[in-house]
Write an enzyme that holds these catalytic residues in place. Structure first.
Site, short mmCIF file in Angstrom:
data_model
loop_
_atom_site.label_atom_id
_atom_site.label_comp_id
_atom_site.label_asym_id
_atom_site.label_seq_id
_atom_site.Cartn_x
_atom_site.Cartn_y
_atom_site.Cartn_z
N TYR A 161 0.84 -1.21 0.00
CA TYR A 161 0.00 0.00 0.00
C TYR A 161 0.88 1.26 0.00
CZ TYR A 161 -3.96 3.01 1.27
OH TYR A 161 -4.93 3.97 1.29
N LYS A 165 1.03 4.15 -2.92
CA LYS A 165 0.65 5.55 -2.68
C LYS A 165 1.84 6.49 -2.87
CE LYS A 165 -3.65 4.70 -1.98
NZ LYS A 165 -4.65 5.13 -2.96
N1 LIG Z 1 -10.33 5.18 3.96
C1 LIG Z 1 -9.12 5.52 4.33
O1 LIG Z 1 -8.73 5.43 5.52
C2 LIG Z 1 -8.15 6.07 3.31
C3 LIG Z 1 -7.04 6.80 3.77
C4 LIG Z 1 -6.15 7.32 2.85
C5 LIG Z 1 -6.35 7.10 1.49
N2 LIG Z 1 -7.43 6.39 1.08
C6 LIG Z 1 -7.58 6.15 -0.36
O2 LIG Z 1 -8.78 6.75 -0.81
C7 LIG Z 1 -9.34 5.99 -1.87
C8 LIG Z 1 -10.78 5.62 -1.54
O3 LIG Z 1 -10.79 4.88 -0.33
P1 LIG Z 1 -12.18 4.55 0.40
O4 LIG Z 1 -11.88 4.44 1.83
O5 LIG Z 1 -13.20 5.50 -0.08
O6 LIG Z 1 -12.47 3.07 -0.17
P2 LIG Z 1 -13.85 2.27 -0.24
O7 LIG Z 1 -13.49 0.84 -0.16
O8 LIG Z 1 -14.84 2.82 0.72
O9 LIG Z 1 -14.35 2.60 -1.71
C9 LIG Z 1 -13.55 2.23 -2.81
C10 LIG Z 1 -14.44 2.12 -4.04
O10 LIG Z 1 -13.57 1.77 -5.13
C11 LIG Z 1 -14.19 0.74 -5.88
N3 LIG Z 1 -13.15 -0.05 -6.54
C12 LIG Z 1 -12.19 -0.80 -5.96
N4 LIG Z 1 -11.45 -1.41 -6.90
C13 LIG Z 1 -11.96 -1.03 -8.09
C14 LIG Z 1 -11.63 -1.35 -9.43
N5 LIG Z 1 -10.64 -2.17 -9.74
N6 LIG Z 1 -12.37 -0.78 -10.43
C15 LIG Z 1 -13.40 0.05 -10.13
N7 LIG Z 1 -13.75 0.37 -8.87
C16 LIG Z 1 -13.04 -0.17 -7.87
C17 LIG Z 1 -14.95 -0.10 -4.86
O11 LIG Z 1 -15.98 -0.85 -5.47
C18 LIG Z 1 -15.48 0.99 -3.93
O12 LIG Z 1 -16.74 1.46 -4.35
C19 LIG Z 1 -8.43 4.76 -2.05
O13 LIG Z 1 -7.53 5.02 -3.09
C20 LIG Z 1 -7.70 4.68 -0.73
O14 LIG Z 1 -6.45 4.06 -0.84
C21 LIG Z 1 -8.35 5.87 1.96
#
Ligand SMILES: NC(=O)c1ccc[n+]([C@@H]2O[C@H](COP(=O)([O-])OP(=O)(O)OC[C@H]3O[C@@H](n4cnc5c(N)ncnc54)[C@H](O)[C@@H]3O)[C@@H](O)[C@H]2O)c1
Length: 255
Positions: A161, A165
Site C-alpha cells: 500500500y 501511494k
Molecule cells: N479510507 C481511508 O482510511 C483512506 C485513507 C487514505 C487514502 N485512502 C484512499 O482513498 C481511496 C478511496 O478509499 P475509500 O476508503 O473511499 O475506499 P472504499 O473501499 O470505501 O471505496 C472504494 C471504491 O472503489 C471501488 N473499486 C475498488 N477497486 C476497483 C476497481 N478495480 N475498479 C473500479 N472500482 C473499484 C470499490 O468498489 C469501492 O466502491 C483509495 O484510493 C484509498 O487508498 C483511503
C-alpha cells in the site's frame, strides 16, 4: 498554460463534468454527493454493479458506468460516456483503491501485484486516457489522485500500500510537470485514516484507538471533509496549485 480567471470567491464548480472512479463508496461517493450539491455533472466509475443507480439518486443526468478500472477498454468507455452524456469532461477524481495488510517478509506475488495494479497502475492509466482526451480537445482540466499518508511515511504491514501511494504522489508530480502547459492541473490528496468502509475495516479496534492518540487532531477524518478538499483543488481557487500532495492527516506526519 494555467489561466487566471480572477479570484474565485465561491469555489464554484457549477456546470463542470467530473469522472469519479470508486464513486460508489467511501471518499469517491462522498465526493460525488459534494459535487452534486455544487452543480457538477457526474460520471461514476466503479466495480459496484449498482453504480448507475447510485449516480441517478444524486439527480441531474448523472450516470454510473460499472466496470474495472484495471481494464483499458473500460477506462476509455468511461470517457466516452462522459462525452456522450455531457459533451465532455473537466475533472477526474481517481479514488478507486484497495488496502490489504501483510508482513513484508511473507507478502505473496499476487497480493503485491493486485495492490500495485489497482492503486497505482490503474490510477495512472485512467489519468493518462483522461489527460490525452483533454490535450486532444484543447480543454483545461483538473485531476485529483487519492494518495495517503502511507505514501509519505512507513506503516507496519503496509509495504504494498505504501509503495502504491508513494508512486501515486510521484506520478502526480510528473503529470503536473508535463501537462501544466495544457492548462491541466494534477494534485494528490493524502489523508490519514478516513472513516469509510475501508477505513473501518482496517482500523476499528484497539490498534486504531492507539493510532488515533498519535494524531495531533486526535481523530480520524470523515469522508465528506476529504470531499471538500477535493472540491477546493478542482476549483479556480486552487488555480496555482499543481503537482501538490495535500496532506489531510490531522498533523500525523509533522512529527
Ligand atoms: N479510507 C481511508 O482510511 C483512506 C485513507 C487514505 C487514502 N485512502 C484512499 O482513498 C481511496 C478511496 O478509499 P475509500 O476508503 O473511499 O475506499 P472504499 O473501499 O470505501 O471505496 C472504494 C471504491 O472503489 C471501488 N473499486 C475498488 N477497486 C476497483 C476497481 N478495480 N475498479 C473500479 N472500482 C473499484 C470499490 O468498489 C469501492 O466502491 C483509495 O484510493 C484509498 O487508498 C483511503
Amino acid at each position: 498554460m494555467i489561466s487566471y480567471h480572477g479570484a474565485d470567491t465561491d469555489f464554484s464548480l457549477k456546470g463542470k463534468t467530473a469522472i469519479i472512479t470508486g464513486g460508489a463508496a467511501g471518499i469517491g461517493k462522498a465526493t460525488a454527493e459534494f459535487f452534486a450539491k455544487k452543480g457538477v455533472n457526474l460520471v461514476l466509475a466503479d466495480l459496484n454493479p449498482q453504480v448507475d443507480a447510485i449516480a441517478k439518486k444524486l439527480g441531474g443526468k448523472n450516470i454510473g458506468v460499472p466496470g474495472n478500472v484495471c481494464e483499458g477498454p473500460y477506462r476509455k468507455s468511461v470517457i466516452d460516456a462522459a462525452v456522450k452524456t455531457f459533451g465532455g469532461a473537466d475533472i477526474l477524481v481517481n479514488s478507486a483503491g484497495i488496502v490489504a495488510l501483510e508482513k513484508a517478509e511473507s507478502i505473496s506475488e499476487d497480493f503485491w501485484d493486485r495492490t500495485i495494479s489497482i492503486n497505482l497502475t490503474a490510477g495512472f492509466r485512467m489519468a493518462q486516457v483522461f489527460g490525452a482526451y483533454l490535450i486532444e480537445n484543447k480543454r483545461p482540466g483538473s485531476i485529483v489522485n487519492m494518495a495517503s499518508q502511507a505514501g509519505v511515511i512507513a506503516l507496519d504491514r503496509h509495504v504494498a500500500y505504501c509503495a502504491s501511494k508513494g508512486g501515486i504522489i510521484s506520478m502526480t508530480k510528473v503529470l503536473a510537470l508535463e501537462w501544466g502547459k495544457y492548462g491541466i492541473r494534477v494534485n494528490a490528496v493524502s489523508p490519514t485514516v478516513v472513516l469509510t468502509e475501508l477505513g473501518h475495516q482496517a482500523w476499528d479496534g484497539p490498534v486504531g484507538d492507539a493510532f488515533k492518540k498519535e494524531i495531533p487532531a486526535e481523530r480520524f477524518a470523515e469522508p465528506d471533509e476529504i470531499a471538500g478538499i477535493i472540491a477546493f483543488l478542482c476549483s479556480d481557487a486552487a488555480a496555482m496549485i499543481t503537482g501538490h500532495n495535500l496532506l489531510a492527516d490531522g498533523g500525523y506526519t509533522i512529527k
